[in-house]
Design an enzyme around this catalytic site. Sequence first.
Site, PDB file in Angstrom:
ATOM      1  N   ARG A  69       8.564 -32.937   8.509  1.00 44.89           N
ATOM      2  CA  ARG A  69       8.030 -33.290   9.847  1.00 44.89           C
ATOM      3  C   ARG A  69       6.796 -32.333  10.235  1.00 44.89           C
ATOM      4  O   ARG A  69       5.827 -32.799  11.004  1.00 44.89           O
ATOM      5  CB  ARG A  69       8.611 -33.501  10.974  1.00 44.89           C
ATOM      6  N   HIS A  70       6.804 -31.243   9.474  1.00 42.11           N
ATOM      7  CA  HIS A  70       5.549 -30.175   9.771  1.00 42.11           C
ATOM      8  C   HIS A  70       4.224 -30.401   8.926  1.00 42.11           C
ATOM      9  O   HIS A  70       3.236 -29.781   8.874  1.00 42.11           O
ATOM     10  CB  HIS A  70       5.890 -28.853   9.887  1.00 42.11           C
TER      11      HIS A  70
ATOM     12  N   ASP B 218       0.841  -1.211   0.005  1.00 37.07           N
ATOM     13  CA  ASP B 218      -0.116   0.058   0.017  1.00 37.07           C
ATOM     14  C   ASP B 218       1.009   1.273  -0.075  1.00 37.07           C
ATOM     15  O   ASP B 218       1.934   1.194  -0.345  1.00 37.07           O
ATOM     16  CB  ASP B 218      -1.004   0.196   1.055  1.00 37.07           C
ATOM     17  N   HIS B 219       0.113   2.631   0.364  1.00 37.12           N
ATOM     18  CA  HIS B 219       1.044   3.748   0.105  1.00 37.12           C
ATOM     19  C   HIS B 219       2.168   3.717   1.346  1.00 37.12           C
ATOM     20  O   HIS B 219       3.184   4.199   0.899  1.00 37.12           O
ATOM     21  CB  HIS B 219       0.114   4.835   0.478  1.00 37.12           C
TER      22      HIS B 219
ATOM     23  N   HIS C 263       8.562 -24.356   9.622  1.00 33.90           N
ATOM     24  CA  HIS C 263       7.372 -25.055  10.170  1.00 33.90           C
ATOM     25  C   HIS C 263       6.138 -24.817   9.703  1.00 33.90           C
ATOM     26  O   HIS C 263       5.315 -25.416   9.500  1.00 33.90           O
ATOM     27  CB  HIS C 263       7.083 -24.343  11.973  1.00 33.90           C
TER      28      HIS C 263
ATOM     29  N   CYS D 277       2.947  -3.228   4.178  1.00 30.54           N
ATOM     30  CA  CYS D 277       2.120  -2.068   4.584  1.00 30.54           C
ATOM     31  C   CYS D 277       2.836  -1.426   5.878  1.00 30.54           C
ATOM     32  O   CYS D 277       4.120  -1.487   5.788  1.00 30.54           O
ATOM     33  CB  CYS D 277       0.645  -2.602   5.009  1.00 30.54           C
TER      34      CYS D 277
ATOM     35  N   THR E 215       2.688  -1.970   8.955  1.00 26.40           N
ATOM     36  CA  THR E 215       3.201  -2.925  10.116  1.00 26.40           C
ATOM     37  C   THR E 215       3.245  -4.230   9.428  1.00 26.40           C
ATOM     38  O   THR E 215       4.006  -5.142  10.137  1.00 26.40           O
ATOM     39  CB  THR E 215       2.018  -3.059  11.140  1.00 26.40           C
TER      40      THR E 215
HETATM   41  C1  RB5 Z   1      -2.226   2.519   6.534  1.00 19.89           C
HETATM   42  O1  RB5 Z   1      -1.952   3.786   7.101  1.00 19.89           O
HETATM   43  C2  RB5 Z   1      -1.860   1.241   7.507  1.00 19.89           C
HETATM   44  O2  RB5 Z   1      -2.892   1.087   8.327  1.00 19.89           O
HETATM   45  C3  RB5 Z   1      -1.621   0.155   6.717  1.00 19.89           C
HETATM   46  O3  RB5 Z   1      -0.137   0.461   5.995  1.00 19.89           O
HETATM   47  C4  RB5 Z   1      -1.444  -1.144   7.567  1.00 19.89           C
HETATM   48  O4  RB5 Z   1      -0.303  -0.851   8.566  1.00 19.89           O
HETATM   49  C5  RB5 Z   1      -2.052  -1.928   7.995  1.00 19.89           C
HETATM   50  O5  RB5 Z   1      -2.197  -2.911   8.939  1.00 19.89           O
END
Ligand code: RB5
Length: 144
Positions: A131-132, A8-9, A98, A65, A67
Amino acid sequence: MTIAIGNDHAGITLKFEIIDYLQSKKISVMNLGTDEDISVDYPDYASKVATQILNKKVDLGILICGTGIGMSIAANKFKGIRAANIYDEQTARLAKEHNFANVITFGARTHTKSQVFRLLDVFLDTKFEERHQQRIDKIKEIEG
Ligand code: RB5
């Protein structure tokens, strides 16, 4: 090996850095993410990458993204996708050993470029442990 990459951005800069890194390792990359600095919705890009994997057009997906969490949640809605948000060397290794992840997700706001390159190397250099397989099969049973 061909890898589909989506973002994404929040992940544009890291996406291009990863593409350069993978191409320097002679890995071909399909860019399915946004390249424009305009706010978009990460599930749209998780969907594009998941579809390429499920259609066997690529061997692995990378999703970025802010996170890595939203992308992993969205990608895991697709039957047959095993997406892992890897965030340190141990999770990079175990996601392959795994879980035989076919998508890995990164947070552009949580990790530096060099950390992500290291995690990519660990994941790519690790082998799935047979094994997994029984656990992977049980995930398939849950999917129906
Ligand atoms: C976008 O601002 C943010 O929510 C997205 O990139 C991501 O981190 C969502 O999990």
